[in-house]
Design an enzyme around this catalytic site. Structure first.
Site, PDB file in Angstrom:
ATOM      1  N   THR A 169       0.850  -1.198   0.000  1.00  0.00           N
ATOM      2  CA  THR A 169       0.000   0.000   0.000  1.00  0.00           C
ATOM      3  C   THR A 169       0.882   1.244   0.000  1.00  0.00           C
ATOM      4  O   THR A 169       1.962   1.235   0.588  1.00  0.00           O
ATOM      5  CB  THR A 169      -0.894  -0.024   1.259  1.00  0.00           C
ATOM      6  N   GLY A 170       0.388   2.307  -0.632  1.00  0.00           N
ATOM      7  CA  GLY A 170       1.127   3.568  -0.645  1.00  0.00           C
ATOM      8  C   GLY A 170       1.469   3.976  -2.062  1.00  0.00           C
ATOM      9  O   GLY A 170       1.229   3.222  -3.018  1.00  0.00           O
ATOM     10  N   THR A 192       4.353   4.328  -3.600  1.00  0.00           N
ATOM     11  CA  THR A 192       5.383   3.537  -4.288  1.00  0.00           C
ATOM     12  C   THR A 192       4.807   2.191  -4.718  1.00  0.00           C
ATOM     13  O   THR A 192       5.023   1.741  -5.854  1.00  0.00           O
ATOM     14  CB  THR A 192       6.622   3.344  -3.372  1.00  0.00           C
ATOM     15  N   ASP A 233       6.341  -4.093  -1.180  1.00  0.00           N
ATOM     16  CA  ASP A 233       5.665  -3.037  -0.428  1.00  0.00           C
ATOM     17  C   ASP A 233       6.633  -1.869  -0.202  1.00  0.00           C
ATOM     18  O   ASP A 233       7.855  -2.048  -0.249  1.00  0.00           O
ATOM     19  CB  ASP A 233       5.184  -3.595   0.932  1.00  0.00           C
ATOM     20  N   ALA A 273       7.821   1.626   2.251  1.00  0.00           N
ATOM     21  CA  ALA A 273       8.150   1.820   3.676  1.00  0.00           C
ATOM     22  C   ALA A 273       8.294   3.312   3.940  1.00  0.00           C
ATOM     23  O   ALA A 273       8.562   4.092   3.021  1.00  0.00           O
ATOM     24  CB  ALA A 273       9.446   1.097   4.025  1.00  0.00           C
ATOM     25  N   GLY A 275       3.323   2.083   7.861  1.00  0.00           N
ATOM     26  CA  GLY A 275       2.005   2.448   8.396  1.00  0.00           C
ATOM     27  C   GLY A 275       1.611   3.884   8.145  1.00  0.00           C
ATOM     28  O   GLY A 275       0.541   4.315   8.569  1.00  0.00           O
ATOM     29  N   GLY A 312       0.523   5.026   5.562  1.00  0.00           N
ATOM     30  CA  GLY A 312      -0.739   4.975   4.805  1.00  0.00           C
ATOM     31  C   GLY A 312      -1.842   4.273   5.581  1.00  0.00           C
ATOM     32  O   GLY A 312      -2.943   4.069   5.050  1.00  0.00           O
ATOM     33  N   GLU A 346      -0.534  -5.171   6.094  1.00  0.00           N
ATOM     34  CA  GLU A 346       0.799  -5.281   5.474  1.00  0.00           C
ATOM     35  C   GLU A 346       1.659  -6.285   6.238  1.00  0.00           C
ATOM     36  O   GLU A 346       2.378  -7.083   5.638  1.00  0.00           O
ATOM     37  CB  GLU A 346       1.482  -3.908   5.456  1.00  0.00           C
ATOM     38  N   LYS A 362      13.924   7.640   2.263  1.00  0.00           N
ATOM     39  CA  LYS A 362      13.415   6.745   3.309  1.00  0.00           C
ATOM     40  C   LYS A 362      14.543   6.056   4.094  1.00  0.00           C
ATOM     41  O   LYS A 362      14.278   5.416   5.109  1.00  0.00           O
ATOM     42  CB  LYS A 362      12.516   5.662   2.696  1.00  0.00           C
TER      43      LYS A 362
HETATM   44  O1  LIG Z   1       3.348   1.515   5.116  1.00  0.00           O
HETATM   45  C1  LIG Z   1       2.724   2.021   4.218  1.00  0.00           C
HETATM   46  C2  LIG Z   1       1.260   2.163   4.205  1.00  0.00           C
HETATM   47  O2  LIG Z   1       0.700   1.711   5.419  1.00  0.00           O
HETATM   48  C3  LIG Z   1       3.469   2.530   3.020  1.00  0.00           C
HETATM   49  O3  LIG Z   1       4.193   1.500   2.455  1.00  0.00           O
HETATM   50  C4  LIG Z   1       4.378   3.628   3.452  1.00  0.00           C
HETATM   51  O4  LIG Z   1       3.594   4.640   4.092  1.00  0.00           O
HETATM   52  C5  LIG Z   1       5.136   4.242   2.277  1.00  0.00           C
HETATM   53  O5  LIG Z   1       4.254   4.914   1.444  1.00  0.00           O
HETATM   54  P1  LIG Z   1       4.762   5.745   0.198  1.00  0.00           P
HETATM   55  O6  LIG Z   1       5.284   4.761  -0.794  1.00  0.00           O
HETATM   56  O7  LIG Z   1       3.521   6.491  -0.268  1.00  0.00           O
HETATM   57  O8  LIG Z   1       5.811   6.708   0.692  1.00  0.00           O
END
Ligand SMILES: O=C(CO)[C@H](O)[C@H](O)COP(=O)(O)O
Length: 231
Positions: A28-29, A31, A83, A85, A97, A99, A105, A123
């Site tokens: 989720t998110g 990326t 996924d 991060a 988390g 998102g 996840e 990150k």
């Molecule tokens: O843990 C997450 C969602 O619960 C996402 O993987 C994390 O927030 C990274 O998101 P993004 O790719 O938008 O920076």
């Protein structure tokens, strides 16, 4: 290269690890969504995979783009999860988390033989904690749970505001119907101890520390994508 291009670079590199017939956990998110878009193109070109989404948001995107989905009960063991991060350190400890999908996840990642993290350079951190730590909690007894987290944090030498995540006028609610506290600890020198002890608080459903879960991370920067292995 702008932020979106870096996410696409990481997603492209992760796609190289996806093989025909794989059972995939799909993160989720923003990326992870770039990964879904690229995966959908491969599926349209004939790649056969089945995905288990880590959130309703990811499920909607997959359905819209034609990525075949199953529930985790239909596919309880997965080959690979990809996924994003919020933070990654040199030992591949993660904060996740941002998102709001950390519980699903973590369940999906733990059902997978391998987890590949995709992220941009921003990150990567020396010590976890700059990003507030999401802690998913049961709505019952919120204040009791918050006090228990504060006491635990203080025993571990951590302090900082613990804020209930909001969405509009009310609390943000996760796909599982829980709330999220964002803990602004600043720096978490002993993430292992915090992770174990948070799970001993009854009102805590799960937290965003992912330890010993990632197989490796693909980190994209202006010069392209590199692989980060645990030190
Ligand atoms: O843990 C997450 C969602 O619960 C996402 O993987 C994390 O927030 C990274 O998101 P993004 O790719 O938008 O920076």
């Amino acid at each position: 290269m702008d932020a979106r291009e870096m996410k696409i670079k990481a997603a492209e590199a992760a796609l190289q690890h996806v093989e025909n017939g794989m059972r995939l956990g799909i993160g989720t998110g923003s990326t992870a969504e770039e990964f879904v878009r690229l995966l959908a193109e491969k599926v349209a070109a004939g790649l056969k995979v089945e995905g288990v989404p880590t959130s309703e948001r990811t499920a909607r995107l997959c359905l819209e783009l034609g990525v075949p989905l199953k529930s985790l009960d239909e596919l309880p063991e997965l080959d690979l999860t990809i996924d994003g991060a919020d933070e990654v350190d040199a030992a591949l400890r993660l904060v996740k988390g941002g998102g709001g999908a950390l519980l699903r996840e973590k369940i999906v990642a733990s059902a997978s033989s391998r987890m590949i993290v995709i992220a941009d350079e921003t990150k990567v951190v020396e010590t976890l904690g700059k990003f507030p730590l999401p802690i998913e909690v049961n709505p019952f007894g919120l204040t009791t749970t918050r006090i228990a987290i504060e006491k635990l944090a203080s025993r571990l030498g951590l302090s900082g505001e613990i804020k209930l995540r909001k969405s509009g006028d009310g609390p943000f609610t996760t796909d599982g119907g829980h709330y999220i506290f964002d803990a602004f600890f600043g720096r978490i020198p002993d993430a292992e101890a915090l992770a174990i002890q948070l799970n001993s608080i009854p009102g805590v459903v799960e937290h965003g520390l992912f330890i010993n879960m990632a197989s490796f991370a693909i980190i994209a920067g202006p010069a392209g994508a590199r692989t980060l292995q645990a030190k």
